[in-house]
Design an enzyme around this catalytic site. Structure first.
Site, mmCIF file in Angstrom:
data_model
loop_
_atom_site.group_PDB
_atom_site.id
_atom_site.type_symbol
_atom_site.label_atom_id
_atom_site.label_comp_id
_atom_site.label_asym_id
_atom_site.label_seq_id
_atom_site.Cartn_x
_atom_site.Cartn_y
_atom_site.Cartn_z
ATOM 1 N N GLU A 152 0.790 -1.231 0.000
ATOM 2 C CA GLU A 152 0.000 0.000 0.000
ATOM 3 C C GLU A 152 0.827 1.287 0.000
ATOM 4 O O GLU A 152 0.714 2.131 0.902
ATOM 5 C CB GLU A 152 -0.990 -0.040 1.178
ATOM 6 C CG GLU A 152 -1.873 -1.271 1.099
ATOM 7 C CD GLU A 152 -2.786 -1.473 2.296
ATOM 8 O OE1 GLU A 152 -2.835 -0.594 3.172
ATOM 9 O OE2 GLU A 152 -3.442 -2.522 2.372
ATOM 10 N N GLU A 267 -5.924 -10.455 -2.041
ATOM 11 C CA GLU A 267 -6.768 -10.329 -0.854
ATOM 12 C C GLU A 267 -8.258 -10.244 -1.211
ATOM 13 O O GLU A 267 -9.022 -9.512 -0.622
ATOM 14 C CB GLU A 267 -6.352 -9.098 -0.040
ATOM 15 C CG GLU A 267 -4.879 -9.073 0.317
ATOM 16 C CD GLU A 267 -4.461 -7.900 1.172
ATOM 17 O OE1 GLU A 267 -5.345 -7.230 1.747
ATOM 18 O OE2 GLU A 267 -3.240 -7.642 1.291
HETATM 19 O O1 G3I Z 1 -7.447 -10.820 17.975
HETATM 20 C C1 G3I Z 1 -7.615 -9.573 18.650
HETATM 21 C C2 G3I Z 1 -8.693 -9.696 19.729
HETATM 22 O O2 G3I Z 1 -8.249 -10.614 20.726
HETATM 23 C C3 G3I Z 1 -8.950 -8.320 20.355
HETATM 24 O O3 G3I Z 1 -10.006 -8.430 21.298
HETATM 25 C C4 G3I Z 1 -9.327 -7.336 19.232
HETATM 26 C C5 G3I Z 1 -9.576 -5.951 19.767
HETATM 27 O O4 G3I Z 1 -8.347 -5.398 20.138
HETATM 28 O O5 G3I Z 1 -8.237 -7.262 18.267
HETATM 29 C C6 G3I Z 1 -8.024 -8.533 17.638
HETATM 30 O O6 G3I Z 1 -6.952 -8.407 16.710
HETATM 31 C C7 G3I Z 1 -7.308 -7.653 15.561
HETATM 32 C C8 G3I Z 1 -6.990 -8.512 14.322
HETATM 33 O O7 G3I Z 1 -7.208 -7.768 13.138
HETATM 34 C C9 G3I Z 1 -7.856 -9.756 14.276
HETATM 35 O O8 G3I Z 1 -9.196 -9.366 14.062
HETATM 36 C C10 G3I Z 1 -6.465 -6.397 15.532
HETATM 37 O O9 G3I Z 1 -6.869 -5.556 16.597
HETATM 38 C C11 G3I Z 1 -6.697 -5.685 14.226
HETATM 39 O O10 G3I Z 1 -5.798 -4.572 14.123
HETATM 40 C C12 G3I Z 1 -6.376 -6.626 13.056
HETATM 41 O O11 G3I Z 1 -6.706 -5.928 11.875
HETATM 42 C C13 G3I Z 1 -6.188 -6.526 10.694
HETATM 43 C C14 G3I Z 1 -5.629 -5.393 9.823
HETATM 44 O O12 G3I Z 1 -5.172 -5.910 8.567
HETATM 45 C C15 G3I Z 1 -4.445 -4.722 10.505
HETATM 46 O O13 G3I Z 1 -3.409 -5.634 10.647
HETATM 47 C C16 G3I Z 1 -7.322 -7.222 9.942
HETATM 48 O O14 G3I Z 1 -7.748 -8.370 10.664
HETATM 49 C C17 G3I Z 1 -6.835 -7.667 8.568
HETATM 50 O O15 G3I Z 1 -7.901 -8.216 7.818
HETATM 51 C C18 G3I Z 1 -6.263 -6.472 7.812
HETATM 52 O O16 G3I Z 1 -5.753 -6.963 6.613
HETATM 53 C C19 G3I Z 1 -5.296 -5.930 5.724
HETATM 54 C C20 G3I Z 1 -4.026 -6.431 5.023
HETATM 55 O O17 G3I Z 1 -3.051 -6.761 5.995
HETATM 56 C C21 G3I Z 1 -3.537 -5.385 4.032
HETATM 57 N N1 G3I Z 1 -4.583 -5.060 3.076
HETATM 58 C C22 G3I Z 1 -5.831 -4.585 3.692
HETATM 59 C C23 G3I Z 1 -6.364 -5.658 4.645
HETATM 60 C C24 G3I Z 1 -7.701 -5.244 5.248
HETATM 61 O O18 G3I Z 1 -7.558 -4.082 6.020
#
Ligand code: G3I
Length: 355
Positions: A152, A267
Site C-alpha cells: 500500500e 486479498e
Molecule cells: O485478535 C484480537 C482480539 O483478541 C482483540 O479483542 C481485538 C480488539 O483489540 O483485536 C483482535 O486483533 C485484531 C486482528 O485484526 C484480528 O481481528 C487487531 O486488533 C486488528 O488490528 C487486526 O486488523 C487486521 C488489519 O489488517 C491490521 O493488521 C485485519 O484483521 C486484517 O484483515 C487487515 O488486513 C489488511 C491487510 O493486511 C492489508 N490489506 C488490507 C487488509 C484489510 O484491512
C-alpha cells in the site's frame, strides 16, 4: 472429468457438504482441470485455533496461505533487535504440513509498525529495514517464495501520478525506501516473487482511477530505475456496488504484464454492507462483481494466483470493519459460515482453470 461451469454452479448452490464431508475440493478441481492458477486464502492464527475445520478446509481447497497478522511488525517485532516468530512459525508449520506455499505478507507497510520504529534515526531505519527483510525471508525461504515487499504505497487520495503515501519508512529513509526494499529482498532471495501490493485499483469511480494511475507510475519508476520488482498484487477488496473499471483495469494489467510482471490477486473479498439483504440476490451480485473483476484481469493472460482474504464468512474482517445496518451477516468470501460454497466460489474456480 472436470464439471462444466453450469454443473459446478448447480452443485455449489445445492451442496451443503464440504471438504470434510467428502465434497470434491477446489484443489481437486484444479488438479483435474490442470488449472495453472493456485488458489489461496488468508489465515489468522486465532481463527485456526478456534476452529480446526478451517485448517482442514484450507488444506483441501488451497495451494497457498497468507498470514493475516503474524508477519506484521506489531506481531513479529516487539522491540528493537527482537524478533517474535512464534505466531508466524505456526502458520508456516501449518503450510508445510499440508504442502501449501506461504505468501509473505508483508515486509514493509505504512501500518502496524511498533512505536520504537519511529524513534530510529534515518541510518538506523535503513539498517533495521535491511535486517528485517533478510531475517524474515531467510527464516521462511523453504515455504515462502512470494513476498509483499511493500504494501500500500499509494494514498487513497492520489492528486497526482507522483503521489506517495506517507509512512514511517518514507519519512526516515525517503521515497527510495521502496526501491531499497526490493533490492534487499532480491539480494536475499533472487528467485522469489517480489510483489508491490495495493488496494482500490479496481474501480471506475471515486479515488480508484487516480490511485491506479499513481500505482502504475510508481511501478514504471521502479522498473525504469532497475528495482527488481517481479510482480504486482491487486488486493481486490471489492466494494459491493462500485463498478469495476473493466476496460481500464484490463489495460492496466496488460501494461504491467508488458513490463514482465506477474499478476497476483492477493486479498479478494467483497464488502457487501451496502448490497441488498436477501442472500441469493446478494450472492449473485457478489459473484457478478467478482466475474467482472476476474474477466478484466485475465483478459491479457493468466494470473499467478488468486488468494481470498479468508476462506469462509465465519472468519472475515469485513464483519467488524463493514457491518451491515440490517444486522445480517456479511458474505464476502467464497464459502459461507458453514463452509458451503457460494456462487463466488464457482466464478473463482472458472477463472483459475482458464488456459
Ligand atoms: O485478535 C484480537 C482480539 O483478541 C482483540 O479483542 C481485538 C480488539 O483489540 O483485536 C483482535 O486483533 C485484531 C486482528 O485484526 C484480528 O481481528 C487487531 O486488533 C486488528 O488490528 C487486526 O486488523 C487486521 C488489519 O489488517 C491490521 O493488521 C485485519 O484483521 C486484517 O484483515 C487487515 O488486513 C489488511 C491487510 O493486511 C492489508 N490489506 C488490507 C487488509 C484489510 O484491512
Amino acid at each position: 472429468m472436470a464439471l462444466t461451469r453450469r454443473e459446478l454452479l448447480q452443485w455449489s448452490l445445492s451442496a451443503g457438504a464440504s471438504v470434510a464431508a467428502g465434497t470434491t475440493p477446489l484443489r481437486a478441481f484444479a488438479q483435474n482441470a490442470g488449472a495453472p492458477c493456485p488458489f489461496g486464502a488468508a489465515l489468522y492464527l486465532p481463527d485456526l485455533e478456534a476452529d480446526p475445520r478451517l485448517g482442514r478446509e484450507i488444506a483441501g481447497h488451497c495451494q497457498r496461505v497468507t498470514p493475516v497478522s503474524e508477519l506484521k511488525w506489531t506481531t513479529s517485532r516487539p522491540a528493537p533487535g527482537v524478533f517474535d516468530f512464534a505466531a508466524a512459525d505456526r502458520i508456516a508449520d501449518f503450510a508445510r504440513g499440508d504442502g501449501l506455499a506461504m505468501h509473505g505478507h508483508t515486509l514493509l507497510w505504512y501500518a502496524e509498525n511498533p512505536d520504537w520504529v519511529s524513534a530510529l534515526s534515518p541510518s538506523e531505519a535503513e539498517r533495521v529495514m535491511a535486517d528485517h527483510i533478510e531475517t524474515v525471508m531467510l527464516r521462511y525461504r523453504d515455504v515462502a517464495q512470494s513476498w509483499d515487499v511493500v504494501n500500500e504505497p499509494i494514498p487513497d487520495v492520489a492528486p497526482s501520478p507522483e503521489a506517495r503515501r506517507d509512512s514511517v519508512w518514507r519519512a526516515l529513509v525517503g521515497d527510495d525506501y521502496v526501491a531499497q526494499a526490493f533490492h534487499r529482498a532480491h539480494d536475499i532471495a533472487p528467485d522469489a516473487l517480489l510483489v508491490l501490493n495495493e488496494y482500490d485499483l479496481e474501480f471506475a469511480i471515486e479515488h480508484s482511477p487516480a490511485k491506479r494511475d499513481a500505482f502504475s507510475h510508481l511501478v514504471h519508476e521502479l522498473v525504469d530505475g532497475g528495482a527488481p520488482i517481479t510482480a504486482v498484487g491487486l488486493q481486490a477488496h471489492l466494494r459491493g456496488g462500485w463498478p469495476i473499471a473493466k476496460d481500464e483495469l484490463a489495460r492496466f494489467v496488460e501494461d504491467m504484464r508488458a513490463l514482465g510482471l506477474a499478476i497476483l490477486v492477493t486479498e479478494l473479498d467483497v464488502m457487501d454492507h451496502e448490497l441488498p439483504g436477501p442472500l441469493a440476490e446478494r450472492d449473485a451480485l457478489i459473484a457478478a462483481q467478482v466475474e467482472d473483476f476476474l474477466a478484466a484481469v485475465t483478459a491479457s493472460g493468466p494470473l499467478h494466483s488468486i488468494t481470498t482474504w479468508g476462506l469462509t464468512d465465519k472468519f472475515t474482517w469485513v464483519r467488524w470493519a463493514y457491518p451491515r445496518a440490517d444486522g445480517r451477516g456479511n458474505r464476502p468470501l467464497p464459502f459461507d459460515e458453514n463452509y458451503a460454497p457460494k456462487p463466488m466460489f464457482e466464478v473463482i474456480d472458472h477463472y483459475r482453470s482458464m488456459p
